[in-house]
Design a protein around this motif. Structure first.
Motif, short mmCIF file in Angstrom:
data_model
loop_
_atom_site.label_atom_id
_atom_site.label_comp_id
_atom_site.label_asym_id
_atom_site.label_seq_id
_atom_site.Cartn_x
_atom_site.Cartn_y
_atom_site.Cartn_z
N MET A 121 47.90 0.07 160.83
CA MET A 121 46.58 -0.55 160.84
C MET A 121 46.67 -2.04 160.55
N ARG A 122 47.61 -2.46 159.74
CA ARG A 122 47.80 -3.89 159.46
C ARG A 122 48.13 -4.63 160.76
N VAL A 123 48.99 -4.05 161.59
CA VAL A 123 49.36 -4.66 162.87
C VAL A 123 48.14 -4.73 163.79
N ILE A 124 47.37 -3.65 163.84
CA ILE A 124 46.19 -3.61 164.70
C ILE A 124 45.16 -4.64 164.26
N VAL A 125 44.90 -4.73 162.96
CA VAL A 125 43.92 -5.70 162.46
C VAL A 125 44.39 -7.12 162.76
N ALA A 126 45.65 -7.40 162.56
CA ALA A 126 46.17 -8.74 162.86
C ALA A 126 45.99 -9.06 164.35
N GLU A 127 46.20 -8.07 165.20
CA GLU A 127 46.03 -8.25 166.65
C GLU A 127 44.58 -8.53 167.01
N LEU A 128 43.65 -7.81 166.37
CA LEU A 128 42.22 -7.94 166.71
C LEU A 128 41.53 -9.10 166.01
N GLU A 129 42.10 -9.56 164.91
CA GLU A 129 41.46 -10.61 164.12
C GLU A 129 41.35 -11.92 164.89
N GLY A 130 42.40 -12.24 165.64
CA GLY A 130 42.36 -13.45 166.46
C GLY A 130 41.96 -14.68 165.68
N GLU A 131 40.92 -15.36 166.17
CA GLU A 131 40.47 -16.63 165.59
C GLU A 131 39.52 -16.44 164.41
N LEU A 132 39.16 -15.22 164.10
CA LEU A 132 38.23 -14.97 163.00
C LEU A 132 38.84 -15.39 161.67
N LYS A 133 38.02 -15.88 160.79
CA LYS A 133 38.47 -16.31 159.46
C LYS A 133 37.91 -15.35 158.42
N LEU A 134 38.79 -14.56 157.84
CA LEU A 134 38.37 -13.59 156.83
C LEU A 134 38.98 -13.92 155.48
N GLN A 135 38.29 -13.52 154.44
CA GLN A 135 38.87 -13.58 153.11
C GLN A 135 39.98 -12.53 153.06
N PRO A 136 41.10 -12.81 152.42
CA PRO A 136 42.19 -11.83 152.33
C PRO A 136 41.72 -10.47 151.80
N ALA A 137 40.85 -10.47 150.79
CA ALA A 137 40.36 -9.21 150.22
C ALA A 137 39.55 -8.42 151.24
N ASP A 138 38.78 -9.11 152.08
CA ASP A 138 38.01 -8.44 153.12
C ASP A 138 38.93 -7.83 154.17
N ARG A 139 39.95 -8.58 154.59
CA ARG A 139 40.91 -8.07 155.56
C ARG A 139 41.60 -6.81 155.01
N GLU A 140 42.02 -6.87 153.75
CA GLU A 140 42.69 -5.71 153.13
C GLU A 140 41.75 -4.52 153.04
N PHE A 141 40.46 -4.78 152.77
CA PHE A 141 39.50 -3.68 152.71
C PHE A 141 39.37 -3.00 154.08
N ILE A 142 39.29 -3.79 155.14
CA ILE A 142 39.17 -3.24 156.49
C ILE A 142 40.42 -2.41 156.83
N ILE A 143 41.59 -2.94 156.50
CA ILE A 143 42.84 -2.21 156.75
C ILE A 143 42.81 -0.88 156.00
N ASP A 144 42.42 -0.93 154.72
CA ASP A 144 42.36 0.30 153.92
C ASP A 144 41.33 1.28 154.48
N HIS A 145 40.16 0.76 154.84
CA HIS A 145 39.08 1.63 155.32
C HIS A 145 39.53 2.43 156.55
N TYR A 146 40.03 1.75 157.55
CA TYR A 146 40.40 2.46 158.77
C TYR A 146 41.66 3.31 158.59
N THR A 147 42.53 2.90 157.70
CA THR A 147 43.69 3.73 157.37
C THR A 147 43.20 5.04 156.78
N LEU A 148 42.26 4.96 155.85
CA LEU A 148 41.76 6.17 155.19
C LEU A 148 40.98 7.07 156.14
N VAL A 149 40.32 6.49 157.11
CA VAL A 149 39.62 7.31 158.12
C VAL A 149 40.64 8.17 158.88
N VAL A 150 41.68 7.54 159.38
CA VAL A 150 42.70 8.27 160.15
C VAL A 150 43.44 9.25 159.24
#
Length: 192
Positions: A121-150
């Motif tokens: 999921m970290r690889v996928i998020v990095a691929e999709l993030e592109g030019e978006l600017k996220l706080q590191p904590a927000d990025r980690e939350f998204i990675i965790d959220h979708y990891t936990l779904v799967v």
């Protein structure tokens, strides 16, 4: 539990191959250290220098192959195909998969799948993030959220004896997640 090294010694790899060959005709509970050592061309001492028993070897083989398989398909376009293949493989090798799964504590199993799926999921998020600017904590939350779904669906599938068709489960997961990761990234980026 033995940990996987970046480049395992040849004897370890030979033992892994011997186990996979043995499991083609023999249940895990009947595989012996002596038989594996002989098939791998090593002595029992070499076996025990790597693994505590046959189940330890089986856990190492299983976790190494699953982790490698997950990461080989770690992209937005490929993850569902890889996940579907992984579930299909586990369903096709039901008895061997459960022999290994049952030898792990629930926390070990969950932790292993979590780590492997989170790397994907970290690889996928990095691929999709592109030019978006996220706080590191927000990025980690998204990675965790979708990891936990799967992970939740995977563990439920295993807990229910793989009853649901793995291809249908993956198709449903892909349908729910399609666009959702990017949308989550956009929503968090817009909060800044």
């Amino acid at each position: 539990m033995s940990s996987a090294a970046a480049d395992p010694p040849r004897s370890k790899t030979a033992l892994a191959l011997a186990l996979k060959q043995a499991l083609a005709t023999t249940p895990l509970a009947k595989v012996t250290v002596s038989g594996l050592a002989a098939a791998a061309g090593v002595n029992r001492q070499t076996f025990y220098s790597h693994f505590s028993d046959v189940y330890d070897l089986a856990r190492w083989v299983y976790t190494t192959e699953v982790a490698n398989h997950i990461m080989a398909h770690a992209s937005y376009d490929q993850w569902a195909d890889g996940f579907s293949e992984l579930l299909g493989y586990m369903a096709d090798h039901h008895d061997q998969a459960y022999a290994v799964i049952r030898s792990l504590k629930h926390s070990e199993l969950e932790s292993f799948f979590y780590r492997s799926l989170r790397e994907m999921m970290r690889v996928i998020v990095a691929e999709l993030e592109g030019e978006l600017k996220l706080q590191p904590a927000d990025r980690e939350f998204i990675i965790d959220h979708y990891t936990l779904v799967v992970l939740g669906h995977l563990l439920h599938w295993l807990a229910t004896d793989m009853r649901e068709n793995p291809y249908v489960l993956t198709e449903r997961l892909e349908f729910v997640l399609h666009g959702g990761v990017r949308e989550s990234l956009e929503r968090f980026a817009a909060r800044r």
